[in-house]
Write an enzyme that holds these catalytic residues in place. Structure first.
Site, PDB file in Angstrom:
ATOM      1  N   GLU A   1      -3.502   4.827  -8.585  1.00  0.00           N
ATOM      2  CA  GLU A   1      -4.471   5.790  -8.089  1.00  0.00           C
ATOM      3  C   GLU A   1      -4.353   7.044  -8.819  1.00  0.00           C
ATOM      4  OE1 GLU A   1      -6.309   7.299  -3.976  1.00  0.00           O
ATOM      5  OE2 GLU A   1      -5.415   5.671  -3.985  1.00  0.00           O
TER       6      GLU A   1
ATOM      7  N   HIS B   1       0.908  -1.308   0.061  1.00  0.00           N
ATOM      8  CA  HIS B   1       0.061  -0.201  -0.007  1.00  0.00           C
ATOM      9  C   HIS B   1       0.875   1.272  -0.025  1.00  0.00           C
ATOM     10  CE1 HIS B   1      -2.217   3.123   2.505  1.00  0.00           C
ATOM     11  NE2 HIS B   1      -2.795   3.245   1.348  1.00  0.00           N
ATOM     12  N   ASN B   2       0.372   2.252  -0.768  1.00  0.00           N
ATOM     13  CA  ASN B   2       1.262   3.360  -0.912  1.00  0.00           C
ATOM     14  C   ASN B   2       2.643   3.127  -0.854  1.00  0.00           C
ATOM     15  OD1 ASN B   2      -1.258   4.904  -0.821  1.00  0.00           O
ATOM     16  ND2 ASN B   2      -0.794   5.868   1.155  1.00  0.00           N
TER      17      ASN B   2
ATOM     18  N   GLU C   1       1.618   0.298  -5.515  1.00  0.00           N
ATOM     19  CA  GLU C   1       0.545   1.353  -5.657  1.00  0.00           C
ATOM     20  C   GLU C   1       1.257   2.658  -6.067  1.00  0.00           C
ATOM     21  OE1 GLU C   1      -3.065   3.241  -3.482  1.00  0.00           O
ATOM     22  OE2 GLU C   1      -1.813   2.289  -2.350  1.00  0.00           O
TER      23      GLU C   1
ATOM     24  N   ASP D   1       0.232   6.657  -6.470  1.00  0.00           N
ATOM     25  CA  ASP D   1      -0.601   7.663  -6.209  1.00  0.00           C
ATOM     26  C   ASP D   1      -0.362   9.016  -7.430  1.00  0.00           C
ATOM     27  OD1 ASP D   1      -2.811   7.524  -4.661  1.00  0.00           O
ATOM     28  OD2 ASP D   1      -1.523   8.088  -2.694  1.00  0.00           O
TER      29      ASP D   1
ATOM     30  N   HIS E   1       1.602  11.273  -1.494  1.00  0.00           N
ATOM     31  CA  HIS E   1       0.274  11.130  -0.925  1.00  0.00           C
ATOM     32  C   HIS E   1      -0.467  12.392  -0.892  1.00  0.00           C
ATOM     33  CE1 HIS E   1      -2.142   9.340   2.814  1.00  0.00           C
ATOM     34  NE2 HIS E   1      -2.676   8.909   1.462  1.00  0.00           N
TER      35      HIS E   1
END
Length: 764
Positions: free
Chosen positions: A396, A317-318, A347, A349, A362
């Site tokens: 994302e 995640h992230n 991931e 972003d 983020h």
């Protein structure tokens, strides 16, 4: 002090690379565009410690005045990799292309900063890199016995304060503290006198060797050896076969015994007579064949030809974050670390950046940014170093259409033919391809303007709408208020067709219930679930979730309140068949330990085949309320925690000695979850002995994991972590086994370990 084991045992005396490092030389250390200073680097005589100082003086072990976080000395064992060229972010940012061939970086384990260096010539840079890589290779290939000897010899060197190659009584006491054992003055004096044969008041030469032998004596292994050594103090091949079959529960032949003797017996005379001595037996018990992890499971042993949604997939995640979710640094190094740990879903972003270059960070926080193209380049270079199996890039996407086109261009140009941009085969697929079919490939997970089926229709070009709803993570109905406000401001996102067309097997859609998904969603349409919602479904509708995951992929991600990058327990989600259970890889915790344990096997491929009853559309399996079925294989696990060896210090203070205890924990379906612990042993991290027995009932072994954790007992506060090892229940080996220990960051602690006895029986 005896000369160091690395040099002797690997025939390196006179080796040019070793001599180069021992001589050392000047290197330019780079910290910023304005901070570039010459430092002298040199390998110490122990062949394990690198020093660097501003002058050619090597005195005390201090920290560097210019950079308190990097000590002037570091162990080669702390190095993760040495990379040639301007591969680090620092070197790319603070140096020009003209010095490319003179640059290299030393990458450390854990969270320590890279060391970015420039040599005076390309040849010299290559020499440094090759020499360091050779030493790392040798250290990594030392046997457990050699690592123990090397560690003890280096502690002896440290204890010998006046460097006279002798140990006084006070230096012996100091040495015992260094190796994590506290003894009273009477015992220390007794030990000293026992070894001081010359009555000179200090130990030297053979006396130090005798002292070493007394310390490393393994009574528990000597007892086991004595039970089977029926040939005048030696094991014959027949004795060894009896031991392997009776104690270790292994199918063994005389040929296997001969092979072990040939490999492990240090005494040439015994070897010629085909006998195994006590030392040879000890060496065997430290070999990979005698570890608790089934050595067959170190390689890819599962069938990799099932659809990818039939596997648990190691997921991050992230991934770009090195620390917390609010103000920590973003870094391409974070992608490299996750991929090298076998992570197969990372991931990204993505946000609009300056100069028409998309960036990753983020959103709506103070975390730093990295260029999207730099992240893709790093991913390409490191994606398949640990595993050949496919990597999913979870996008994302918050970018404008223009910068989405740039993203699309970068992925096509950098990833090239490795990027899956159309379904495998000539017709519309009805299920996912397998990890085997997708070896060396990248899949994009993200929004898509239309159904994949449309690309096979005549009107494929006509996309009705260029709007899609924004990614789930910032649009989830129970997200925190800040993110709720953000979703209100930005409900729709314009989608670039070029980026949309890259989404083939992992199209992101909202989840509107299992019934809706079964009726209306194609196999490649997948949902992301925040941990809270996912856990609710896994507890209240476990069987429906399992059936959903037979056809679809599910991704789980941490709650938005986890701003400290903490994690959640992935096991209940695996029990519900969820494949992409994304954790914060940068955070050290028991949840990451369990994740590492789950993916430790099958060649660290990042893909673990789900049991057959979790790949069946008509499955009746429910992990919450167990009924009879293929999943119910009731076993009794017997664990005897015998001893530990060379446990690391929790606190580096000389006077600090651990009081170790061992926890044995079982993870799995709720009925299998259990934990038991030994009593603590006072003041002994060197060779504590417990001999304590535990018993566990395990009903669904396919989904169970076992974690061995060592802690430093504290009466007034929480115990402190010392080391741990987690592995799948079905990968346990029976009999007398050594358990390696990993530190908080998941790296092996050299020479440390547990000695246990395991028995798994079918329950009555």
């Amino acid at each position: 002090m005896e000369t160091n084991g690395i040099e002797k045992k690997n025939g390196m005396e006179g080796d040019m690379d070793l001599q180069f490092l021992l001589q050392g030389g000047d290197l330019l250390k780079v910290r910023s565009s304005s901070w570039k200073k010459t430092r002298y680097f040199k390998l110490q005589e122990d062949c394990n410690t690198m020093w660097h100082e501003s002058k050619k003086t090597f005195k005390t072990n201090q920290t560097c005045e210019c950079c308190p976080s990097i000590p002037k000395a570091f162990s080669l064992a702390d190095i993760s990799a040495v990379r040639m060229g301007r591969q680090s972010e620092g070197l790319r940012k603070y140096t020009g292309e003209q010095v490319e061939g003179r640059c290299f970086s030393i990458i450390f384990k854990a969270r320590r900063k890279n060391l970015d260096l420039i040599a005076s010539s390309e040849e010299e840079a290559k020499q440094w890199v090759n020499s360091l890589q050779k030493m790392l290779s040798i250290i990594n290939n030392l046997t457990a016995q050699q690592k123990t000897e090397h560690w003890i010899v280096s502690c002896l060197r440290k204890a010998d304060k006046n460097e006279d190659d002798k140990l006084s009584q006070s230096e012996v006491k100091n040495f015992l503290r260094l190796i994590n054992i506290e003894v009273d003055d009477v015992y220390a004096e007794m030990l000293f006198k026992k070894c001081d044969k010359s009555k000179s008041g200090y130990l030297a030469g053979e006396e130090i060797r005798h002292f070493y032998d007394l310390l490393t004596h393994r009574e528990e292994i000597v007892v086991i050896f004595g039970e089977y050594a029926k040939t005048t103090g030696y094991m014959s091949p027949e004795n060894l076969v009896e031991f392997l079959m009776k104690e270790q529960r292994e199918k063994a032949t005389l040929a296997d015994a001969h092979q072990i003797i040939e490999k492990c017996e240090p005494d040439e005379n015994a070897k010629q007579k085909k006998l195994l001595s006590k030392d040879g037996f000890l060496m065997y018990m430290h070999s990979p064949d005698a570890l608790v992890l089934n050595s067959d499971h170190r390689e890819v042993y599962q069938d990799m030809s099932h659809p990818i949604n039939h596997y648990f997939i190691s997921s991050s995640h992230n991934t770009y974050l090195m620390e917390d979710q609010l103000q920590g640094p973003s870094s391409t190094e974070a992608y490299i670390r996750a991929l090298l740990k076998g992570c197969r879903c990372v991931e990204l972003d993505c946000w609009d950046g300056s100069d028409d270059e998309p960036v990753i960070y983020h959103g709506y926080t103070l975390t730093s940014t990295i260029l999207f193209k730099d992240a893709i380049q790093a991913i390409k270079e490191y994606a398949f170093k640990t595993s050949d199996y496919p990597v999913i890039l979870s996008l994302e996407n918050h970018c404008s259409v223009e910068q989405q086109e740039v993203m699309s261009h970068h992925m096509r140009s950098i990833l090239g033919s490795a990027l899956v941009t159309s379904p495998l085969g000539d017709s519309m697929p009805t299920e996912f391809p397998s990890p085997e079919e997708l070896k060396g490939k990248f899949l994009i997970k993200g929004k898509r303007l239309n159904k994949l089926e449309a690309s096979f229709a005549a009107e494929a070009e006509a996309a009705d709408d260029t709007n899609v709803t924004e990614e789930e993570e910032s649009n989830d109905e129970d997200e925190d208020k800040k993110e709720e406000n953000q979703s209100k401001q930005k409900k729709k996102l314009k989608m670039a067709k070029g980026l949309s067309d890259m989404v083939i097997y992992c199209k992101s859609v909202h989840f509107n219930g299992f019934e809706d998904a079964r009726k209306n969603l194609s196999f490649y349409e997948m949902s992301s679930f925040k941990e809270g919602k996912a856990l609710e479904l896994a507890e209240e509708s476990a069987n429906a979730y399992i059936r959903h995951n037979v056809d679809k992929l599910s991704r789980i991600y941490p709650a938005g309140i986890r701003t400290d990058s903490s994690n959640y327990n992935p096991v209940p989600l695996w029990n519900a068949g969820c494949q992409i259970v994304a954790l914060n890889f940068q955070t050290s915790c028991s949840d990451m330990d369990v994740n590492q344990g789950r993916f430790l096997v099958n060649g660290k491929s990042g893909y673990i085949l789900k049991p057959a009853y979790m790949r069946d559309r008509g499955s009746e399996f429910d992990p919450i309320t167990l009924t009879r079925g293929d999943w119910l294989k009731h076993k009794t696990l017997h664990v005897m925690v015998i001893s530990a060896q060379q446990l690391p210090k929790v606190n580096e203070k000389k006077s600090s000695i651990v009081d170790p205890l061992v926890k044995v924990q079982v993870y799995g379906v709720p009925d299998d979850v259990a934990e038991k612990e030994t009593n603590p042993i006072d003041n002994n991290g060197f060779n504590p002995t417990w001999n304590e027995n535990f018993q566990f009932d395990v009903y669904v072994p396919d989904l169970a994991l076992v974690r061995f954790a060592v802690e430093d007992y504290d009466t007034t506060s929480d115990n402190e972590f010392v080391g741990q090892f987690t592995l799948p229940f079905n990968s346990l080996k029976m009999g007398y086994r050594h358990v390696p220990l990993l530190n908080k960051n998941g790296d092996v602690v050299p020479s440390a370990g547990l000695f246990i006895h395991i028995m798994v029986l079918d329950a009555e």
